[in-house]
Scaffold this motif. Structure first.
Motif, mmCIF file in Angstrom:
data_model
loop_
_atom_site.group_PDB
_atom_site.id
_atom_site.type_symbol
_atom_site.label_atom_id
_atom_site.label_comp_id
_atom_site.label_asym_id
_atom_site.label_seq_id
_atom_site.Cartn_x
_atom_site.Cartn_y
_atom_site.Cartn_z
ATOM 1 N N GLU A 16 -2.396 -6.081 -3.647
ATOM 2 C CA GLU A 16 -1.484 -6.834 -2.786
ATOM 3 C C GLU A 16 -0.690 -7.846 -3.599
ATOM 4 O O GLU A 16 0.534 -7.972 -3.442
ATOM 5 C CB GLU A 16 -2.254 -7.545 -1.673
ATOM 6 N N ASP A 30 3.191 -2.243 4.987
ATOM 7 C CA ASP A 30 2.385 -1.098 5.416
ATOM 8 C C ASP A 30 0.892 -1.362 5.319
ATOM 9 O O ASP A 30 0.093 -0.634 5.918
ATOM 10 C CB ASP A 30 2.736 0.147 4.598
ATOM 11 N N GLN A 31 0.486 -2.385 4.575
ATOM 12 C CA GLN A 31 -0.934 -2.705 4.434
ATOM 13 C C GLN A 31 -1.503 -3.452 5.634
ATOM 14 O O GLN A 31 -2.699 -3.670 5.703
ATOM 15 C CB GLN A 31 -1.176 -3.564 3.189
ATOM 16 N N TRP A 32 -0.663 -3.848 6.572
ATOM 17 C CA TRP A 32 -1.090 -4.670 7.694
ATOM 18 C C TRP A 32 -1.408 -3.822 8.919
ATOM 19 O O TRP A 32 -0.791 -2.797 9.151
ATOM 20 C CB TRP A 32 0.017 -5.648 8.069
ATOM 21 N N THR A 33 -2.334 -4.317 9.736
ATOM 22 C CA THR A 33 -2.526 -3.750 11.064
ATOM 23 C C THR A 33 -1.395 -4.274 11.947
ATOM 24 O O THR A 33 -0.747 -5.278 11.620
ATOM 25 C CB THR A 33 -3.878 -4.174 11.680
ATOM 26 N N GLN A 134 -9.568 3.282 4.010
ATOM 27 C CA GLN A 134 -8.957 2.224 3.213
ATOM 28 C C GLN A 134 -8.992 0.924 3.996
ATOM 29 O O GLN A 134 -9.336 0.897 5.164
ATOM 30 C CB GLN A 134 -7.523 2.587 2.854
ATOM 31 N N LYS A 136 -7.058 -2.433 5.617
ATOM 32 C CA LYS A 136 -5.807 -2.940 6.164
ATOM 33 C C LYS A 136 -5.979 -4.439 6.364
ATOM 34 O O LYS A 136 -7.070 -4.915 6.699
ATOM 35 C CB LYS A 136 -5.476 -2.293 7.519
ATOM 36 N N GLN A 138 -5.860 -7.627 8.374
ATOM 37 C CA GLN A 138 -5.915 -8.065 9.770
ATOM 38 C C GLN A 138 -5.506 -9.529 9.880
ATOM 39 O O GLN A 138 -4.927 -9.945 10.867
ATOM 40 C CB GLN A 138 -7.328 -7.873 10.337
#
Length: 158
Positions: A16, A30-33, A134, A136, A138
């Motif tokens: 990140e 795109d890494q986030w919920t 993977q 994500k 939060q």
């Protein structure tokens, strides 16, 4: 201590940081919920940012707007775009309930912009959820150690 989990969350956090330092903002988003929150409280000891003032309290929509503002070149605080290098260390798993992992680390960010080098230090707490093999994001809370002092404009994502 679960060293495999520590290695996995460390790799995620380092990735990140690399995305942010190198401007890979779509991958970062795109890494986030969808329900994820990006928070920078004004009080570094704040334990209830939902009910207090914050420099940032970004949901999905606000994170997208923050990135758009950063890359557009139209915001005075991001023109010219700052260059950053961050160091993330002292990574510690605080909790793991099987679906959510809470992690705390130290972050030092160097920012260079307009012939000026600035330094920001923070404790960062992550809530990571497991999704399809993977992690994500939060929740990410950046507690700047000097957030209750006068801060120069932060025109990038911590």
């Amino acid at each position: 201590m679960n060293l495999q989990l520590l290695n996995e969350v460390t790799a995620f956090i380092w990735q990140e940081g690399d995305m942010l330092d190198h401007g890979d903002y779509q991958a970062w988003l795109d890494q986030w919920t969808a329900q994820g929150l990006y928070i920078i409280p004004i009080d570094p000891k704040e334990t209830d940012p939902e009910n207090s003032l914050n420099y940032a309290y970004d949901d999905h929509h606000m994170r997208q707007l923050r990135v758009q503002r950063l890359i557009s070149g139209e915001s005075i605080s991001t023109s010219p775009q700052p260059r950053t290098v961050r160091t993330l260390s002292r990574i510690r798993v605080l909790a793991d309930d099987g679906s959510t992992v809470t992690v705390r680390c130290a972050q030092n960010v160097r920012e260079f912009r307009k012939e000026s080098l600035k330094h920001y230090s923070a404790d960062v707490t992550y809530e990571l959820v497991r999704a399809e093999g993977q992690f994500k994001l939060q929740r990410k809370v950046i507690s700047l150690i000097n957030s209750d002092d006068a801060l120069a404009g932060i025109g990038y994502i911590l």
